[in-house]
Design a protein around this motif. Structure first.
Motif, PDB file in Angstrom:
ATOM      1  N   PRO A 156      -3.715  -2.140   1.583  1.00 42.77           N
ATOM      2  CA  PRO A 156      -4.109  -0.801   1.910  1.00 42.77           C
ATOM      3  C   PRO A 156      -2.879  -0.523   2.618  1.00 42.77           C
ATOM      4  O   PRO A 156      -2.908  -0.995   3.461  1.00 42.77           O
ATOM      5  CB  PRO A 156      -5.343  -1.067   1.770  1.00 42.77           C
ATOM      6  CG  PRO A 156      -6.258  -2.226   1.660  1.00 42.77           C
ATOM      7  CD  PRO A 156      -5.215  -3.258   1.483  1.00 42.77           C
ATOM      8  N   GLY A 157      -2.369   0.970   1.843  1.00 43.33           N
ATOM      9  CA  GLY A 157      -1.163   1.173   3.188  1.00 43.33           C
ATOM     10  C   GLY A 157       0.683   0.898   2.933  1.00 43.33           C
ATOM     11  O   GLY A 157       0.841   1.304   3.301  1.00 43.33           O
ATOM     12  N   ASP A 158       0.754  -0.485   2.448  1.00 39.35           N
ATOM     13  CA  ASP A 158       1.646  -0.813   2.038  1.00 39.35           C
ATOM     14  C   ASP A 158       2.036  -1.664   0.892  1.00 39.35           C
ATOM     15  O   ASP A 158       2.358  -2.659  -0.119  1.00 39.35           O
ATOM     16  CB  ASP A 158       1.830  -2.432   3.221  1.00 39.35           C
ATOM     17  CG  ASP A 158       3.063  -3.063   2.859  1.00 39.35           C
ATOM     18  OD1 ASP A 158       4.263  -1.882   1.734  1.00 39.35           O
ATOM     19  OD2 ASP A 158       3.817  -4.052   3.833  1.00 39.35           O
ATOM     20  N   PRO A 159       2.663  -0.629  -0.324  1.00 41.81           N
ATOM     21  CA  PRO A 159       2.887  -1.298  -1.971  1.00 41.81           C
ATOM     22  C   PRO A 159       4.023  -2.107  -2.035  1.00 41.81           C
ATOM     23  O   PRO A 159       4.585  -2.544  -3.754  1.00 41.81           O
ATOM     24  CB  PRO A 159       2.883  -0.123  -2.339  1.00 41.81           C
ATOM     25  CG  PRO A 159       4.253   1.450  -1.278  1.00 41.81           C
ATOM     26  CD  PRO A 159       2.586   0.282  -0.128  1.00 41.81           C
ATOM     27  N   THR A 160       4.562  -2.571  -0.657  1.00 39.20           N
ATOM     28  CA  THR A 160       5.783  -3.548  -0.820  1.00 39.20           C
ATOM     29  C   THR A 160       5.302  -4.610  -0.266  1.00 39.20           C
ATOM     30  O   THR A 160       5.693  -6.020  -1.073  1.00 39.20           O
ATOM     31  CB  THR A 160       6.571  -3.249  -0.269  1.00 39.20           C
ATOM     32  OG1 THR A 160       5.968  -3.447   1.248  1.00 39.20           O
ATOM     33  CG2 THR A 160       7.042  -2.059  -0.531  1.00 39.20           C
ATOM     34  N   THR A 161       3.797  -5.602   0.203  1.00 34.87           N
ATOM     35  CA  THR A 161       3.098  -6.739   0.618  1.00 34.87           C
ATOM     36  C   THR A 161       1.720  -6.672  -0.200  1.00 34.87           C
ATOM     37  O   THR A 161       0.966  -6.338   0.235  1.00 34.87           O
ATOM     38  CB  THR A 161       3.057  -6.573   1.873  1.00 34.87           C
ATOM     39  OG1 THR A 161       3.951  -6.499   2.836  1.00 34.87           O
ATOM     40  CG2 THR A 161       2.442  -7.788   2.158  1.00 34.87           C
ATOM     41  N   THR A 162       2.015  -7.951  -1.178  1.00 32.45           N
ATOM     42  CA  THR A 162       1.214  -8.577  -1.836  1.00 32.45           C
ATOM     43  C   THR A 162      -0.152  -8.346  -0.618  1.00 32.45           C
ATOM     44  O   THR A 162      -0.314  -9.491   0.461  1.00 32.45           O
ATOM     45  CB  THR A 162       1.276  -9.964  -2.641  1.00 32.45           C
ATOM     46  OG1 THR A 162       2.215  -9.466  -3.432  1.00 32.45           O
ATOM     47  CG2 THR A 162       0.346 -10.824  -3.030  1.00 32.45           C
ATOM     48  N   CYS A 163      -1.474  -7.796  -1.091  1.00 31.26           N
ATOM     49  CA  CYS A 163      -2.478  -8.498  -0.231  1.00 31.26           C
ATOM     50  C   CYS A 163      -2.885  -9.807  -0.754  1.00 31.26           C
ATOM     51  O   CYS A 163      -3.764  -9.984  -2.236  1.00 31.26           O
ATOM     52  CB  CYS A 163      -3.704  -7.167  -1.162  1.00 31.26           C
ATOM     53  SG  CYS A 163      -5.195  -6.923   0.267  1.00 31.26           S
TER      54      CYS A 163
END
Lengths: 507, 122, 91
Positions: free
Chosen positions: A413-420
């Motif tokens: 959430p908040g960072d569309p470049t890092t897989t959660c």
């Protein structure tokens, strides 16, 4: 015109009382607890079943009357659709891939719901709740049947629609809806109703049916529109069952509040994750778009949901946990999901493609904060590779979330470049999740989810037909090279192009 | 919490390591390269050298990504189970601390996917 | 905040007199057209009167006939022989 007084024997309220509530009785040969053994173990306390309110007050005689009217309308349209080559009237054959997902992913859930409500209806000692569940059980069977019947016409011409039932049980992405419903059906009757009637039907189903059916109408799919709205006309009644079960539990005993809240949190998140499929249908699969996923989320969750949860606030119920994550994801969800099915088009029973220039401008317009920056470069790369004759397929199997069973495609959430990534340990084994929502669900009931039938793990254990992708796809009952792959390399595309050209020649 | 149920409720996990025919599951991701939509899952022998995992599993899986031409994974920033770690490429997966369902993530500063470092998309 | 109540009907012949009745009896409502659908929103309550529908339709009309063209709703339902009403917080 004046309103004349009616000289009816009974009004709606009286008729409802005598034809519904009067059908129940206190058992005397056996204690009620033995006759209804499952409506107490979940911890929900009910003091007065008579306080159950059914606002529609539909009695069985009226139910049959209106349902048969709906069926007559529906079958008239289906006949006309089939007789008039209705398949030629759709905007574009790409559209039908959404119908394939519906047939394999949603219609089997209607049948599961039929079973679930039949069981649940049997196990409530309150007659009002019992009758509402029984009507819904009949509705759901009707939905499954009419959907299969309507879509069967497309099966005569298009690929991927010949084995919906087996596919639902076996294919990797269909384990998402299947496990959702299995989870609900293996819960107790009160949790089942909170899951399906409230969280799904009341809070989320508008996001599935309304934009999708409206989309079908917009794209010339008379069959889907007709069964869709025929089913949807039952939905309003289902929604009132959803709101009633929640209010009933909350009003009966304060001790029910935290149990209900936890169920709402769980089933909001599970339902929302399942609807990820719908987001991509709306934004990528309808040649003529109705509204974006983001707009639908704002209209049906942010606005309608806010009104609902404000109303429930007086009982001590708050918005479902992680609703703000779902709202943050509205800018990203459909793009991430479509990209996933583009990656794995070789292993899916429907086709994918990249949006054309017109569609890309629509996406930029609807998603000004995310599409161009984060997803367009990816999609332009895919398009370039395809044009060079090197269509991209991801040849490795993905890591799955142990709760929702979706691959870990979502970003922090908040960072569309890092897989959660989220992780839990339970009895010396690791379990992985796509989100805090899915991790919380596991952590509360780990024994339930350590049994998850995770498609990727099952393939590696050797339980899915063999070691090669081809073996697995055959086991899925897919027709290789026909059902799967890129749309523009498909037989559907070839046939549609020929049809369209013939049509032009005829004019 | 435990499951509220009508009887005893305990089950054997479906994905115990014994079910994988001598292998263990390892999840891997080349971070920021999100045109590959999700981390990848592989069943691998625990005695496989870490170097073989990189050269024989990770690199081929991402080979079609344009950044692959320039990548040197040995210089990558590695995480094991979401904690930074320095792998010994000559030692086995097990000796490097991997176990069933471990997650390996590698980041390669300078190679941040199709859209570059600004948005690092793809 | 404003708690909207809402009803969505099929955009067909059966719904037309119902919509006319809604517009007449709920002057503040907002009507939105979607392909094949009509969505009516209002800050509530939203009331459908049998008498008004019958006046537009020109025949007797049962409130429960609404089930034939109802697609979705938001709000609590109160239904009787002569009306159908949606609102929040009455219960």
């Amino acid at each position: 015109m004046t309103v004349h007084k009616r000289t009816k024997k009974m009004g709606i309220k009286e008729r409802y009382a005598s034809m519904t509530r009067d059908l129940g009785w206190e058992t005397s040969y056996q204690p009620m607890d033995k006759v209804f053994p499952y409506d107490t173990y979940e911890g929900i306390k009910i003091h007065d079943w008579d306080a159950w309110v059914d606002p529609f007050r539909l009695t069985m005689d009226a139910y049959w009357k209106y349902q048969s009217e709906k069926e007559r309308k529906l079958y008239a349209v289906i006949d006309s659709f089939a007789q008039n080559n209705g398949q030629l009237g759709i905007t574009d054959a790409r559209y039908l891939n959404a119908v394939k997902i519906f047939l394999t992913g949603v219609s089997p859930l209607e049948y599961a719901a039929h079973r679930g409500y039949a069981f649940t209806g049997r196990h409530f000692r309150g007659v009002g709740a019992r009758i509402a569940c029984q009507m819904q059980s009949v509705d759901e069977l009707r939905h499954a049947q009419t959907q299969l019947h309507s879509m069967s016409h497309y099966n005569k011409f298009f690929s991927g629609m010949h084995s919906h039932k087996m596919m639902h049980d076996r294919v990797w992405y269909l384990s998402v809806p299947k496990s959702f419903f299995d989870d609900a059906m293996t819960a107790g009757p009160f949790e089942f109703l909170t899951a399906i009637s409230f969280s799904f039907e009341y809070v989320l189903t508008n996001l599935l049916f309304v934009p999708f059916m409206s989309g079908a109408a917009h794209n010339g799919d008379m069959a889907t529109v007709t069964f869709g709205f025929s089913a949807q006309s039952d939905e309003a009644r289902h929604m009132t069952l959803g709101i009633e079960i929640i209010k009933f539990m909350l009003e009966q005993d304060e001790a029910n509040v935290p149990i209900v809240q936890r169920w709402i949190d769980k089933w909001f998140w599970r339902g929302y994750r399942m609807l990820a499929l719908v987001s991509m249908m709306m934004d990528y699969m309808l040649p003529k778009r109705v509204m974006s996923w983001k707009e639908a989320w704002e209209m049906y969750f942010e606005e309608a949901g806010a009104a609902l949860f404000e109303d429930l606030g007086r009982y001590g119920i708050r918005m479902p946990k992680y609703h703000e994550v779902a709202t943050w994801e509205k800018d990203h969800l459909s793009h991430q999901v479509w990209s996933t099915f583009y990656n794995y088009a070789g292993a899916a029973a429907f086709h994918t493609w990249m949006p054309n220039d017109n569609e890309k401008s629509w996406l930029k317009d609807k998603y000004p904060d995310s599409f161009e920056k984060h997803y367009e470069p990816r999609f332009d790369h895919f398009t370039a590779k395809k044009e060079a004759g090197e269509r991209f397929f991801n040849g490795s199997l993905p890591m799955l979330c142990n709760t929702c069973q979706i691959p870990l495609i979502f970003t922090e959430p908040g960072d569309p470049t890092t897989t959660c990534y989220r992780e839990s340990e339970y009895k010396d084994d690791k379990y992985h999740f796509c989100s805090d929502g899915c991790k919380d669900i596991f952590d509360y009931e780990p024994e339930k989810y350590i049994q998850s039938w995770m498609p990727v793990h099952q393939i590696y254990q050797g339980n899915c037909g063999g070691a090669e992708l081809e073996d697995v796809l055959k086991w899925y009952q897919m027709d290789l090279g026909v059902d799967n792959g890129d749309y523009h390399d498909s037989e559907d595309f070839k046939m549609w192009t020929e049809w369209s050209e013939n049509q032009k020649k005829a004019v | 919490m435990s499951v509220k149920s009508i009887g005893d409720y305990s089950f054997t996990p479906k994905d115990k390591v014994e079910n994988f025919h001598g292998n263990m599951l390892v999840y891997m991701q080349w971070e920021k390269h999100l045109s590959f939509c999700a981390p990848l899952a592989f069943p691998l022998p625990p005695d496989m050298p870490f170097g073989d995992l990189v050269a024989g599993v990770l690199a081929p899986a991402y080979a079609v990504h344009p950044d692959s031409e320039n990548v040197d994974f040995e210089k990558g920033e590695w995480q094991l189970n979401n904690v930074p770690f320095t792998p010994d490429f000559s030692k086995s997966l097990q000796e490097n601390g991997l176990s069933h369902k471990s997650v390996i993530r590698v980041r390669t500063p300078g190679l941040e996917g199709l859209a570059g470092a600004d948005s690092a998309a793809g | 905040m404003v708690r909207t109540v809402s009803i969505t009907l099929l955009n067909n012949d059966d719904s037309r007199p119902v919509l006319q009745a809604i517009e007449q009896d709920n002057p503040d409502c907002e009507i939105q057209q979607l392909p094949s659908l009509i969505k009516v929103d209002t800050s509530g309550p939203l009331r459908i009167n049998r008498g008004s529908v019958e006046a537009f339709l020109g025949r007797d009309w049962e409130v429960q006939e609404l089930h034939l063209s109802l697609v979705s709703l938001s709000g609590e339902v109160d239904e009787d022989d002569d009306y159908f009403e949606l609102s929040w917080g009455k219960r």
